[in-house]
Design a protein around this motif. Structure first.
Motif, PDB file in Angstrom:
ATOM      1  N   UNK A   1       0.844  -1.171   0.000  1.00  0.00           N
ATOM      2  CA  UNK A   1       0.000   0.000   0.000  1.00  0.00           C
ATOM      3  C   UNK A   1       0.892   1.236   0.000  1.00  0.00           C
ATOM      4  N   UNK A   2       0.570   2.175  -0.853  1.00  0.00           N
ATOM      5  CA  UNK A   2       1.356   3.390  -0.993  1.00  0.00           C
ATOM      6  C   UNK A   2       0.720   4.507  -0.166  1.00  0.00           C
ATOM      7  N   UNK A   3       1.230   4.669   1.066  1.00  0.00           N
ATOM      8  CA  UNK A   3       0.706   5.707   1.954  1.00  0.00           C
ATOM      9  C   UNK A   3       1.257   7.059   1.518  1.00  0.00           C
ATOM     10  N   UNK A   4       0.368   8.035   1.267  1.00  0.00           N
ATOM     11  CA  UNK A   4       0.853   9.343   0.805  1.00  0.00           C
ATOM     12  C   UNK A   4       1.571  10.099   1.915  1.00  0.00           C
ATOM     13  N   UNK A   5       2.442  11.034   1.549  1.00  0.00           N
ATOM     14  CA  UNK A   5       3.117  11.838   2.567  1.00  0.00           C
ATOM     15  C   UNK A   5       2.110  12.715   3.325  1.00  0.00           C
ATOM     16  N   UNK A   6       2.559  13.250   4.443  1.00  0.00           N
ATOM     17  CA  UNK A   6       1.679  14.017   5.330  1.00  0.00           C
ATOM     18  C   UNK A   6       1.006  15.184   4.609  1.00  0.00           C
ATOM     19  N   UNK A   7       1.740  15.889   3.782  1.00  0.00           N
ATOM     20  CA  UNK A   7       1.156  17.039   3.080  1.00  0.00           C
ATOM     21  C   UNK A   7      -0.012  16.607   2.190  1.00  0.00           C
ATOM     22  N   UNK A   8       0.137  15.490   1.508  1.00  0.00           N
ATOM     23  CA  UNK A   8      -0.953  15.003   0.653  1.00  0.00           C
ATOM     24  C   UNK A   8      -2.117  14.475   1.479  1.00  0.00           C
ATOM     25  N   UNK A   9      -1.833  13.872   2.624  1.00  0.00           N
ATOM     26  CA  UNK A   9      -2.924  13.420   3.492  1.00  0.00           C
ATOM     27  C   UNK A   9      -3.727  14.603   4.012  1.00  0.00           C
ATOM     28  N   UNK A  10      -3.044  15.702   4.342  1.00  0.00           N
ATOM     29  CA  UNK A  10      -3.755  16.909   4.774  1.00  0.00           C
ATOM     30  C   UNK A  10      -4.575  17.488   3.619  1.00  0.00           C
ATOM     31  N   UNK A  11      -4.011  17.469   2.419  1.00  0.00           N
ATOM     32  CA  UNK A  11      -4.739  17.911   1.235  1.00  0.00           C
ATOM     33  C   UNK A  11      -5.992  17.063   1.040  1.00  0.00           C
ATOM     34  N   UNK A  12      -5.873  15.763   1.232  1.00  0.00           N
ATOM     35  CA  UNK A  12      -7.007  14.857   1.120  1.00  0.00           C
ATOM     36  C   UNK A  12      -8.051  15.161   2.196  1.00  0.00           C
ATOM     37  N   UNK A  14      -8.797  18.003   3.497  1.00  0.00           N
ATOM     38  CA  UNK A  14      -9.584  19.198   3.191  1.00  0.00           C
ATOM     39  C   UNK A  14     -10.352  19.071   1.875  1.00  0.00           C
ATOM     40  N   UNK A  15     -10.339  17.895   1.285  1.00  0.00           N
ATOM     41  CA  UNK A  15     -11.157  17.652   0.106  1.00  0.00           C
ATOM     42  C   UNK A  15     -10.405  17.492  -1.190  1.00  0.00           C
ATOM     43  N   UNK A  16      -9.086  17.507  -1.152  1.00  0.00           N
ATOM     44  CA  UNK A  16      -8.290  17.368  -2.371  1.00  0.00           C
ATOM     45  C   UNK A  16      -8.249  15.941  -2.888  1.00  0.00           C
ATOM     46  N   UNK A  17      -7.843  15.816  -4.121  1.00  0.00           N
ATOM     47  CA  UNK A  17      -7.721  14.502  -4.757  1.00  0.00           C
ATOM     48  C   UNK A  17      -6.264  14.057  -4.696  1.00  0.00           C
ATOM     49  N   UNK A  18      -6.075  12.779  -4.428  1.00  0.00           N
ATOM     50  CA  UNK A  18      -4.731  12.213  -4.353  1.00  0.00           C
ATOM     51  C   UNK A  18      -4.374  11.534  -5.671  1.00  0.00           C
ATOM     52  N   UNK A  19      -3.080  11.319  -5.908  1.00  0.00           N
ATOM     53  CA  UNK A  19      -2.670  10.597  -7.122  1.00  0.00           C
ATOM     54  C   UNK A  19      -3.203   9.157  -7.111  1.00  0.00           C
ATOM     55  N   UNK A  20      -3.325   8.596  -8.286  1.00  0.00           N
ATOM     56  CA  UNK A  20      -3.865   7.237  -8.447  1.00  0.00           C
ATOM     57  C   UNK A  20      -3.034   6.193  -7.696  1.00  0.00           C
ATOM     58  N   UNK A  21      -1.767   6.456  -7.484  1.00  0.00           N
ATOM     59  CA  UNK A  21      -0.915   5.482  -6.789  1.00  0.00           C
ATOM     60  C   UNK A  21      -1.317   5.301  -5.322  1.00  0.00           C
ATOM     61  N   UNK A  22      -2.143   6.189  -4.792  1.00  0.00           N
ATOM     62  CA  UNK A  22      -2.596   6.095  -3.396  1.00  0.00           C
ATOM     63  C   UNK A  22      -3.957   5.431  -3.276  1.00  0.00           C
ATOM     64  N   UNK A  23      -4.405   4.775  -4.325  1.00  0.00           N
ATOM     65  CA  UNK A  23      -5.758   4.223  -4.347  1.00  0.00           C
ATOM     66  C   UNK A  23      -6.000   3.180  -3.263  1.00  0.00           C
ATOM     67  N   UNK A  24      -5.027   2.334  -2.939  1.00  0.00           N
ATOM     68  CA  UNK A  24      -5.229   1.328  -1.892  1.00  0.00           C
ATOM     69  C   UNK A  24      -5.362   1.983  -0.525  1.00  0.00           C
ATOM     70  N   UNK A  25      -4.588   3.031  -0.283  1.00  0.00           N
ATOM     71  CA  UNK A  25      -4.680   3.754   0.980  1.00  0.00           C
ATOM     72  C   UNK A  25      -6.059   4.400   1.127  1.00  0.00           C
ATOM     73  N   UNK A  26      -6.562   4.968   0.046  1.00  0.00           N
ATOM     74  CA  UNK A  26      -7.890   5.592   0.072  1.00  0.00           C
ATOM     75  C   UNK A  26      -8.952   4.538   0.335  1.00  0.00           C
ATOM     76  N   UNK A  27      -8.830   3.384  -0.298  1.00  0.00           N
ATOM     77  CA  UNK A  27      -9.802   2.313  -0.071  1.00  0.00           C
ATOM     78  C   UNK A  27      -9.749   1.837   1.375  1.00  0.00           C
TER      79      UNK A  27
END
Length: 132
Positions: A1-12, A14-27
């Motif tokens: 599972x590709x866990x996104x860095x902290x900055x991207x998790x904070x972006x997520x 607040x409603x932001x979209x993450x790169x496709x490589x983080x799809x398992x983490x989102x699921x």
């Protein structure tokens, strides 16, 4: 599972979209036992800036008393989070479908996890209370 860095998790958060490589983490976020708590936090964080803007606009633009502006802003926050919570399941399914999962996959994964936990609880109950 590709866990996104902290900055991207904070972006997520607040409603932001993450790169496709983080799809398992989102699921995983959408199916873990505390998914509804995180959904509520996400909704709260997304509605809060608008609430602050409305309260500030009432005070600065219309000369409203501060307690009234805070009460109006708080009511807007409560209604916004309540509305988001009303569609938590649909919103979560829509979010995971944007990352390539089928509609309903998150709900099925949560049900499967709950069924496995129920089975484990039943086994423990049977072992403790049923004599053989």
């Amino acid at each position: 599972m590709n866990r996104p860095p902290l900055a991207l998790r904070l972006w997520y958060l607040i409603g932001g979209r993450l790169p496709q490589r983080s799809r398992e983490w989102i699921f995983e976020q959408a199916t873990k036992p505390s998914w509804l708590v995180w959904f509520t936090v996400r909704a709260f964080v997304q509605v809060l800036p608008l609430t602050i803007i409305i309260a500030a606009g009432l005070v600065l633009g219309l000369g409203s008393p501060l307690p009234l502006a805070v009460a109006c802003g708080s009511l807007g926050l409560i209604v916004g989070v309540y509305f988001a919570m009303s569609y938590a399941i649909e919103s979560t399914e829509n979010r995971v479908s944007k990352y390539g999962y089928e509609n309903g996959d998150a709900g099925r994964a949560r049900k499967a996890r709950a069924a496995a936990q129920d089975e484990l609880r039943q086994q423990r109950y049977d072992a403790a209370w049923k004599s053989e």
